[in-house]
Write a protein that holds these residues in place. Sequence first.
Motif, PDB file in Angstrom:
ATOM      1  N   VAL A  28     -46.260   7.687  24.825  1.00 24.08           N
ATOM      2  CA  VAL A  28     -46.593   7.215  23.473  1.00 24.08           C
ATOM      3  C   VAL A  28     -45.311   7.044  22.640  1.00 24.08           C
ATOM      4  N   VAL A  29     -44.400   8.007  22.782  1.00 24.04           N
ATOM      5  CA  VAL A  29     -43.163   8.022  21.987  1.00 24.04           C
ATOM      6  C   VAL A  29     -42.012   7.471  22.829  1.00 24.04           C
ATOM      7  N   ALA A  30     -41.142   6.681  22.205  1.00 18.83           N
ATOM      8  CA  ALA A  30     -39.949   6.173  22.900  1.00 18.83           C
ATOM      9  C   ALA A  30     -38.847   7.231  22.854  1.00 18.83           C
ATOM     10  N   LYS A  31     -37.940   7.156  23.804  1.00 12.56           N
ATOM     11  CA  LYS A  31     -36.795   8.104  23.809  1.00 12.56           C
ATOM     12  C   LYS A  31     -36.109   8.074  22.447  1.00 12.56           C
ATOM     13  N   GLU A  32     -35.924   6.851  21.957  1.00 10.84           N
ATOM     14  CA  GLU A  32     -35.222   6.680  20.680  1.00 10.84           C
ATOM     15  C   GLU A  32     -36.012   7.318  19.533  1.00 10.84           C
ATOM     16  N   GLY A  33     -37.322   7.398  19.709  1.00  9.51           N
ATOM     17  CA  GLY A  33     -38.184   8.019  18.694  1.00  9.51           C
ATOM     18  C   GLY A  33     -37.865   9.494  18.533  1.00  9.51           C
ATOM     19  N   LEU A  34     -37.479  10.128  19.640  1.00  9.02           N
ATOM     20  CA  LEU A  34     -37.118  11.555  19.573  1.00  9.02           C
ATOM     21  C   LEU A  34     -35.862  11.723  18.715  1.00  9.02           C
ATOM     22  N   LEU A  35     -34.944  10.800  18.886  1.00  4.50           N
ATOM     23  CA  LEU A  35     -33.703  10.867  18.098  1.00  4.50           C
ATOM     24  C   LEU A  35     -33.982  10.593  16.622  1.00  4.50           C
ATOM     25  N   ALA A  36     -34.845   9.614  16.379  1.00  2.00           N
ATOM     26  CA  ALA A  36     -35.176   9.275  14.985  1.00  2.00           C
ATOM     27  C   ALA A  36     -35.798  10.485  14.299  1.00  2.00           C
ATOM     28  N   HIS A  37     -36.590  11.246  15.044  1.00  2.00           N
ATOM     29  CA  HIS A  37     -37.205  12.436  14.460  1.00  2.00           C
ATOM     30  C   HIS A  37     -36.131  13.457  14.061  1.00  2.00           C
ATOM     31  N   GLY A  38     -35.120  13.573  14.927  1.00  5.91           N
ATOM     32  CA  GLY A  38     -34.020  14.496  14.626  1.00  5.91           C
ATOM     33  C   GLY A  38     -33.322  14.125  13.330  1.00  5.91           C
ATOM     34  N   ARG A  39     -33.113  12.844  13.139  1.00  6.90           N
ATOM     35  CA  ARG A  39     -32.482  12.412  11.885  1.00  6.90           C
ATOM     36  C   ARG A  39     -33.379  12.788  10.700  1.00  6.90           C
ATOM     37  N   GLY A  40     -34.664  12.573  10.852  1.00 11.90           N
ATOM     38  CA  GLY A  40     -35.607  12.936   9.787  1.00 11.90           C
ATOM     39  C   GLY A  40     -35.565  14.427   9.492  1.00 11.90           C
ATOM     40  N   GLU A  41     -35.572  15.237  10.541  1.00 13.52           N
ATOM     41  CA  GLU A  41     -35.563  16.703  10.374  1.00 13.52           C
ATOM     42  C   GLU A  41     -34.375  17.174   9.536  1.00 13.52           C
ATOM     43  N   ALA A  42     -33.225  16.566   9.770  1.00 10.24           N
ATOM     44  CA  ALA A  42     -32.020  16.985   9.048  1.00 10.24           C
ATOM     45  C   ALA A  42     -32.224  16.787   7.548  1.00 10.24           C
ATOM     46  N   PHE A  43     -32.817  15.658   7.195  1.00  8.16           N
ATOM     47  CA  PHE A  43     -33.059  15.410   5.761  1.00  8.16           C
ATOM     48  C   PHE A  43     -34.149  16.329   5.220  1.00  8.16           C
ATOM     49  N   ASP A  44     -35.122  16.641   6.065  1.00  7.21           N
ATOM     50  CA  ASP A  44     -36.192  17.538   5.626  1.00  7.21           C
ATOM     51  C   ASP A  44     -35.596  18.900   5.257  1.00  7.21           C
ATOM     52  N   TYR A  45     -34.663  19.343   6.063  1.00  3.01           N
ATOM     53  CA  TYR A  45     -33.965  20.608   5.809  1.00  3.01           C
ATOM     54  C   TYR A  45     -33.315  20.573   4.416  1.00  3.01           C
ATOM     55  N   LEU A  46     -32.637  19.448   4.154  1.00  3.82           N
ATOM     56  CA  LEU A  46     -31.918  19.333   2.875  1.00  3.82           C
ATOM     57  C   LEU A  46     -32.885  19.233   1.694  1.00  3.82           C
ATOM     58  N   LEU A  47     -34.069  18.723   1.958  1.00  8.03           N
ATOM     59  CA  LEU A  47     -35.065  18.593   0.887  1.00  8.03           C
ATOM     60  C   LEU A  47     -35.835  19.902   0.665  1.00  8.03           C
ATOM     61  N   GLY A  48     -35.574  20.899   1.513  1.00 11.80           N
ATOM     62  CA  GLY A  48     -36.265  22.176   1.368  1.00 11.80           C
ATOM     63  C   GLY A  48     -37.597  22.217   2.099  1.00 11.80           C
ATOM     64  N   GLU A  49     -37.850  21.246   2.973  1.00 11.52           N
ATOM     65  CA  GLU A  49     -39.081  21.185   3.778  1.00 11.52           C
ATOM     66  C   GLU A  49     -40.328  21.332   2.924  1.00 11.52           C
ATOM     67  N   LYS A  50     -40.320  20.629   1.796  1.00  9.22           N
ATOM     68  CA  LYS A  50     -41.519  20.615   0.952  1.00  9.22           C
ATOM     69  C   LYS A  50     -41.685  19.227   0.333  1.00  9.22           C
ATOM     70  N   THR A  51     -42.886  18.958  -0.137  1.00 10.75           N
ATOM     71  CA  THR A  51     -43.146  17.684  -0.804  1.00 10.75           C
ATOM     72  C   THR A  51     -42.587  17.789  -2.221  1.00 10.75           C
ATOM     73  N   THR A  52     -41.581  16.986  -2.521  1.00  8.42           N
ATOM     74  CA  THR A  52     -40.932  17.093  -3.829  1.00  8.42           C
ATOM     75  C   THR A  52     -41.823  16.497  -4.916  1.00  8.42           C
ATOM     76  N   LYS A  53     -41.479  16.794  -6.168  1.00 10.19           N
ATOM     77  CA  LYS A  53     -42.227  16.231  -7.294  1.00 10.19           C
ATOM     78  C   LYS A  53     -42.147  14.700  -7.247  1.00 10.19           C
ATOM     79  N   ALA A  54     -40.957  14.219  -6.908  1.00  6.51           N
ATOM     80  CA  ALA A  54     -40.772  12.761  -6.824  1.00  6.51           C
ATOM     81  C   ALA A  54     -41.646  12.174  -5.721  1.00  6.51           C
ATOM     82  N   ALA A  55     -41.747  12.874  -4.591  1.00  4.28           N
ATOM     83  CA  ALA A  55     -42.587  12.371  -3.494  1.00  4.28           C
ATOM     84  C   ALA A  55     -44.045  12.293  -3.947  1.00  4.28           C
ATOM     85  N   LYS A  56     -44.470  13.271  -4.725  1.00  3.41           N
ATOM     86  CA  LYS A  56     -45.855  13.244  -5.231  1.00  3.41           C
ATOM     87  C   LYS A  56     -46.091  12.016  -6.103  1.00  3.41           C
TER      88      LYS A  56
END
Length: 254
Positions: A28-56
């Motif tokens: 279902v997932v491409a190899k490259e999809g695994l890498l894209a998820h890693g990039r996302g995770e890094a930003f999630d860490y910086l965002l505090g792994e929560k839905t921000t007020k702006a995201a709401k």
Amino acid sequence: MALIPKNHPRAKSLLIRERLVDGFENGVVAKEGLLAHGRGEAFDYLLGEKTTKAAKKAIKAAASALILAKNPIISVNGNIAALCPKEIVQLAKTLDAKIEVNLFYENRERKKNIVKILKKNGAKNVLGLKPKFYKRIPGLDSARRIVDKNGIYAADVVLVPLEDGDRAISLKKLGKKVITFDLNPLSRTAQTAHITIIDNVIRGMGELILACKKLSGKNDATLRKIVRHYSNKRNLSANILEIKRNLTRRATHG
Ligand code: ATP
Ligand code: MG
């Protein structure tokens, strides 16, 4: 599935990774999809792994635009199908929106596997598999320019979670209102879309469904006002500032 102890400090994030790895192993997932998820995770860490007020705020604007749409569609790739298949189907039902499988790394087998997952989760009809309905998006090379003529091609509002920048730009040029989920406020997709929800789809998709249900009773004028008052540029700035605040706090208090 690998055994992840419940008390592991990163258990939640590891379980999400497992879903992607399973998705990869099930075609279902491409190899490259695994890498894209890693990039996302890094930003999630910086965002505090929560839905921000702006995201709401972005979720509220996205829900309004999707309810107002005449012909809304959800574009599905491997990552989103592996992470939240149930939510995609639920959202499509809530909005009476279509679903189309559209892959950056085109692969007919993978498309079929994604359709299978969506149907298992209750989708009735999934577009994107029938070559006789294929239509090309101008200005893009490679397979990802192909869309269904009754799906993305005909839609007025397209929700494209975890999209690539080139395609987001092309969809916008085609006159579509583009809504995306992207954890990276600096990506081309985030900067291009009309409404960018800077949140992990794991959290944000559920929030978007709730917002659609909550706002569906509102009249068009109210919804239009929400969309009109929303600025993606301001919203991205707010998310970048949130990252800056988090980093400053960590730098000063450890
Ligand atoms: P762009 O092409 O838009 O400049 P990119 O090339 O950096 O972006 P891509 O691999 O094209 O990145 O797209 C993947 C995007 O999806 C990344 O920006 C990443 O932050 C985001 N992403 C990955 N996993 C998630 C997730 N679970 N929730 C939300 N966003 C995610
Ligand atoms: Mg890209």
